[in-house]
Each structure stands twice: as structure tokens, then as C-alpha cells.
Design a protein around this motif. Structure first.
Motif, PDB file in Angstrom:
ATOM      1  N   LYS A   6       2.841  60.604  42.120  1.00 16.99           N
ATOM      2  CA  LYS A   6       1.832  60.508  43.182  1.00 16.99           C
ATOM      3  C   LYS A   6       0.500  60.044  42.605  1.00 16.99           C
ATOM      4  CE  LYS A   6       3.836  63.925  46.256  1.00 16.99           C
ATOM      5  NZ  LYS A   6       3.687  65.245  46.868  1.00 16.99           N
ATOM      6  N   ILE A   7       0.121  60.594  41.480  1.00 14.68           N
ATOM      7  CA  ILE A   7      -1.140  60.205  40.838  1.00 14.68           C
ATOM      8  C   ILE A   7      -1.086  58.733  40.444  1.00 14.68           C
ATOM      9  CG2 ILE A   7      -2.574  60.532  38.778  1.00 14.68           C
ATOM     10  CD1 ILE A   7      -1.795  63.546  38.968  1.00 14.68           C
ATOM     11  N   LEU A   8       0.038  58.297  39.897  1.00 17.54           N
ATOM     12  CA  LEU A   8       0.173  56.895  39.507  1.00 17.54           C
ATOM     13  C   LEU A   8       0.106  55.964  40.711  1.00 17.54           C
ATOM     14  CD1 LEU A   8       2.986  57.196  36.822  1.00 17.54           C
ATOM     15  CD2 LEU A   8       0.594  56.607  36.413  1.00 17.54           C
ATOM     16  N   VAL A   9       0.747  56.332  41.807  1.00 21.17           N
ATOM     17  CA  VAL A   9       0.737  55.498  43.013  1.00 21.17           C
ATOM     18  C   VAL A   9      -0.668  55.416  43.586  1.00 21.17           C
ATOM     19  CG1 VAL A   9       1.544  55.330  45.401  1.00 21.17           C
ATOM     20  CG2 VAL A   9       3.166  55.824  43.574  1.00 21.17           C
ATOM     21  N   ILE A  10      -1.356  56.533  43.673  1.00 15.49           N
ATOM     22  CA  ILE A  10      -2.729  56.539  44.184  1.00 15.49           C
ATOM     23  C   ILE A  10      -3.632  55.702  43.297  1.00 15.49           C
ATOM     24  CG2 ILE A  10      -4.758  58.008  44.568  1.00 15.49           C
ATOM     25  CD1 ILE A  10      -2.722  60.198  45.482  1.00 15.49           C
ATOM     26  N   THR A  11      -3.481  55.840  41.988  1.00 15.35           N
ATOM     27  CA  THR A  11      -4.274  55.044  41.057  1.00 15.35           C
ATOM     28  C   THR A  11      -3.996  53.563  41.236  1.00 15.35           C
ATOM     29  OG1 THR A  11      -4.254  56.858  39.471  1.00 15.35           O
ATOM     30  CG2 THR A  11      -4.815  54.678  38.616  1.00 15.35           C
ATOM     31  N   MET A  12      -2.727  53.222  41.424  1.00 16.04           N
ATOM     32  CA  MET A  12      -2.343  51.821  41.624  1.00 16.04           C
ATOM     33  C   MET A  12      -2.969  51.262  42.904  1.00 16.04           C
ATOM     34  SD  MET A  12      -0.619  49.484  40.232  1.00 16.04           S
ATOM     35  CE  MET A  12       0.402  48.080  40.456  1.00 16.04           C
ATOM     36  N   ILE A  13      -2.939  52.025  43.983  1.00 15.70           N
ATOM     37  CA  ILE A  13      -3.515  51.579  45.252  1.00 15.70           C
ATOM     38  C   ILE A  13      -5.012  51.343  45.104  1.00 15.70           C
ATOM     39  CG2 ILE A  13      -4.042  52.292  47.614  1.00 15.70           C
ATOM     40  CD1 ILE A  13      -1.292  53.756  47.574  1.00 15.70           C
ATOM     41  N   ILE A  14      -5.700  52.288  44.508  1.00 15.96           N
ATOM     42  CA  ILE A  14      -7.145  52.150  44.314  1.00 15.96           C
ATOM     43  C   ILE A  14      -7.447  50.944  43.438  1.00 15.96           C
ATOM     44  CG2 ILE A  14      -9.179  53.219  43.255  1.00 15.96           C
ATOM     45  CD1 ILE A  14      -7.943  55.950  44.166  1.00 15.96           C
ATOM     46  N   SER A  15      -6.669  50.761  42.379  1.00 14.93           N
ATOM     47  CA  SER A  15      -6.868  49.625  41.482  1.00 14.93           C
ATOM     48  C   SER A  15      -6.653  48.298  42.194  1.00 14.93           C
ATOM     49  CB  SER A  15      -5.918  49.708  40.283  1.00 14.93           C
ATOM     50  OG  SER A  15      -6.186  50.856  39.540  1.00 14.93           O
ATOM     51  N   LEU A  16      -5.626  48.224  43.039  1.00 14.40           N
ATOM     52  CA  LEU A  16      -5.361  46.981  43.779  1.00 14.40           C
ATOM     53  C   LEU A  16      -6.534  46.606  44.667  1.00 14.40           C
ATOM     54  CD1 LEU A  16      -1.627  47.437  44.804  1.00 14.40           C
ATOM     55  CD2 LEU A  16      -2.541  45.730  43.234  1.00 14.40           C
ATOM     56  N   PHE A  17      -7.082  47.570  45.394  1.00  9.53           N
ATOM     57  CA  PHE A  17      -8.214  47.267  46.255  1.00  9.53           C
ATOM     58  C   PHE A  17      -9.457  46.901  45.450  1.00  9.53           C
ATOM     59  CE2 PHE A  17      -5.580  49.112  49.483  1.00  9.53           C
ATOM     60  CZ  PHE A  17      -5.892  48.313  50.573  1.00  9.53           C
ATOM     61  N   TYR A  18      -9.648  47.554  44.322  1.00  6.28           N
ATOM     62  CA  TYR A  18     -10.789  47.218  43.471  1.00  6.28           C
ATOM     63  C   TYR A  18     -10.637  45.813  42.909  1.00  6.28           C
ATOM     64  CZ  TYR A  18     -14.068  47.343  39.605  1.00  6.28           C
ATOM     65  OH  TYR A  18     -15.080  47.042  38.746  1.00  6.28           O
ATOM     66  N   LEU A  19      -9.453  45.479  42.415  1.00 11.08           N
ATOM     67  CA  LEU A  19      -9.230  44.166  41.811  1.00 11.08           C
ATOM     68  C   LEU A  19      -9.292  43.039  42.836  1.00 11.08           C
ATOM     69  CD1 LEU A  19      -6.370  45.047  39.316  1.00 11.08           C
ATOM     70  CD2 LEU A  19      -8.752  44.532  38.763  1.00 11.08           C
ATOM     71  N   MET A  20      -8.846  43.298  44.055  1.00 11.73           N
ATOM     72  CA  MET A  20      -8.894  42.273  45.096  1.00 11.73           C
ATOM     73  C   MET A  20     -10.307  42.100  45.634  1.00 11.73           C
ATOM     74  SD  MET A  20      -5.232  42.780  47.094  1.00 11.73           S
ATOM     75  CE  MET A  20      -5.925  43.916  48.225  1.00 11.73           C
ATOM     76  N   ASN A  21     -11.189  43.050  45.326  1.00 10.82           N
ATOM     77  CA  ASN A  21     -12.586  43.000  45.746  1.00 10.82           C
ATOM     78  C   ASN A  21     -12.691  42.684  47.233  1.00 10.82           C
ATOM     79  OD1 ASN A  21     -15.326  43.151  45.611  1.00 10.82           O
ATOM     80  ND2 ASN A  21     -15.617  41.158  44.647  1.00 10.82           N
ATOM     81  N   ILE A  22     -12.034  43.494  48.017  1.00 10.51           N
ATOM     82  CA  ILE A  22     -12.000  43.292  49.466  1.00 10.51           C
ATOM     83  C   ILE A  22     -13.389  43.523  50.041  1.00 10.51           C
ATOM     84  CG2 ILE A  22     -11.067  44.193  51.632  1.00 10.51           C
ATOM     85  CD1 ILE A  22      -8.572  44.955  50.082  1.00 10.51           C
ATOM     86  N   SER A  23     -13.863  42.526  50.770  1.00  5.87           N
ATOM     87  CA  SER A  23     -15.121  42.704  51.491  1.00  5.87           C
ATOM     88  C   SER A  23     -14.808  42.561  52.972  1.00  5.87           C
ATOM     89  CB  SER A  23     -16.164  41.682  51.048  1.00  5.87           C
ATOM     90  OG  SER A  23     -15.793  40.391  51.443  1.00  5.87           O
ATOM     91  N   LEU A  24     -15.038  43.617  53.699  1.00  8.38           N
ATOM     92  CA  LEU A  24     -14.727  43.648  55.117  1.00  8.38           C
ATOM     93  C   LEU A  24     -15.996  43.458  55.944  1.00  8.38           C
ATOM     94  CD1 LEU A  24     -12.427  46.793  55.026  1.00  8.38           C
ATOM     95  CD2 LEU A  24     -11.727  44.403  55.003  1.00  8.38           C
ATOM     96  N   ALA A  25     -15.858  42.801  57.097  1.00  9.70           N
ATOM     97  CA  ALA A  25     -16.991  42.674  58.010  1.00  9.70           C
ATOM     98  C   ALA A  25     -17.395  44.078  58.434  1.00  9.70           C
ATOM     99  CB  ALA A  25     -16.585  41.840  59.214  1.00  9.70           C
ATOM    100  N   GLU A  26     -18.652  44.250  58.822  1.00 12.33           N
ATOM    101  CA  GLU A  26     -19.148  45.584  59.149  1.00 12.33           C
ATOM    102  C   GLU A  26     -18.341  46.243  60.271  1.00 12.33           C
ATOM    103  OE1 GLU A  26     -23.453  46.216  59.282  1.00 12.33           O
ATOM    104  OE2 GLU A  26     -23.616  44.158  58.552  1.00 12.33           O
ATOM    105  N   SER A  27     -17.862  45.466  61.208  1.00 13.38           N
ATOM    106  CA  SER A  27     -17.157  46.053  62.348  1.00 13.38           C
ATOM    107  C   SER A  27     -15.684  46.345  62.047  1.00 13.38           C
ATOM    108  CB  SER A  27     -17.250  45.123  63.554  1.00 13.38           C
ATOM    109  OG  SER A  27     -16.660  43.875  63.235  1.00 13.38           O
ATOM    110  N   VAL A  28     -15.158  45.839  60.952  1.00 11.19           N
ATOM    111  CA  VAL A  28     -13.757  46.056  60.606  1.00 11.19           C
ATOM    112  C   VAL A  28     -13.695  47.075  59.476  1.00 11.19           C
ATOM    113  CG1 VAL A  28     -11.643  44.987  59.774  1.00 11.19           C
ATOM    114  CG2 VAL A  28     -13.187  43.685  61.252  1.00 11.19           C
ATOM    115  N   THR A  29     -12.882  48.122  59.692  1.00  6.91           N
ATOM    116  CA  THR A  29     -12.745  49.151  58.670  1.00  6.91           C
ATOM    117  C   THR A  29     -11.271  49.359  58.324  1.00  6.91           C
ATOM    118  OG1 THR A  29     -12.672  50.895  60.337  1.00  6.91           O
ATOM    119  CG2 THR A  29     -14.836  50.376  59.388  1.00  6.91           C
ATOM    120  N   LEU A  30     -11.043  49.878  57.165  1.00  7.44           N
ATOM    121  CA  LEU A  30      -9.699  50.188  56.718  1.00  7.44           C
ATOM    122  C   LEU A  30      -9.267  51.479  57.400  1.00  7.44           C
ATOM    123  CD1 LEU A  30      -7.349  49.543  54.793  1.00  7.44           C
ATOM    124  CD2 LEU A  30      -8.535  50.916  53.070  1.00  7.44           C
TER     125      LEU A  30
END
Length: 64
Positions: A6-30
């Protein structure tokens, strides 16, 4: 073992979003993140490296 996975999967998910450097419009949220398909290997011995092969992560945003 499951706690480590679980820790590895959570770390992987966080890393993917950090590496993709997702920038969302103010009105769109995850809204949610889910592991749609687990990785091929889900059980590990102590010291084995996490292998994300086969894993599918799905992100859902407020705009659908």
C-alpha cells in the motif's frame, strides 16, 4: 507485506502526479485516484523492488 505494498502504491501515485507536473485550471479539480488494475506482482519479499508493470491508475476530475 500488504502494508508495504500500500505504501509503495501510494508513493508511486504521488510520484506520477509530481513527475507529470499536472496543472489544472482553477475550476477543474481532481476528484479521485484509483488503481484500476493492480500491478502484475502484488506480493514481495523484504528487500524486493516495487514493479509497477501492468498497473493502471485512473484519475477522475470534476469536469468528468
Amino acid at each position: 507485506m500488504k502494508k508495504i505494498l500500500k505504501i509503495l502504491v501510494i508513493t508511486m501515485i504521488i510520484s506520477l502526479f509530481y513527475l507529470m507536473n499536472i496543472s489544472l485550471a482553477e475550476s477543474v479539480t481532481l476528484s479521485s485516484i484509483s488503481v484500476t488494475t493492480p500491478p502484475k506482482t502484488v506480493e514481495y519479499e523484504e528487500g524486493e523492488q516495487f514493479d509497477p508493470i501492468g498497473m493502471v491508475i485512473t484519475a477522475t476530475y470534476s469536469d468528468g
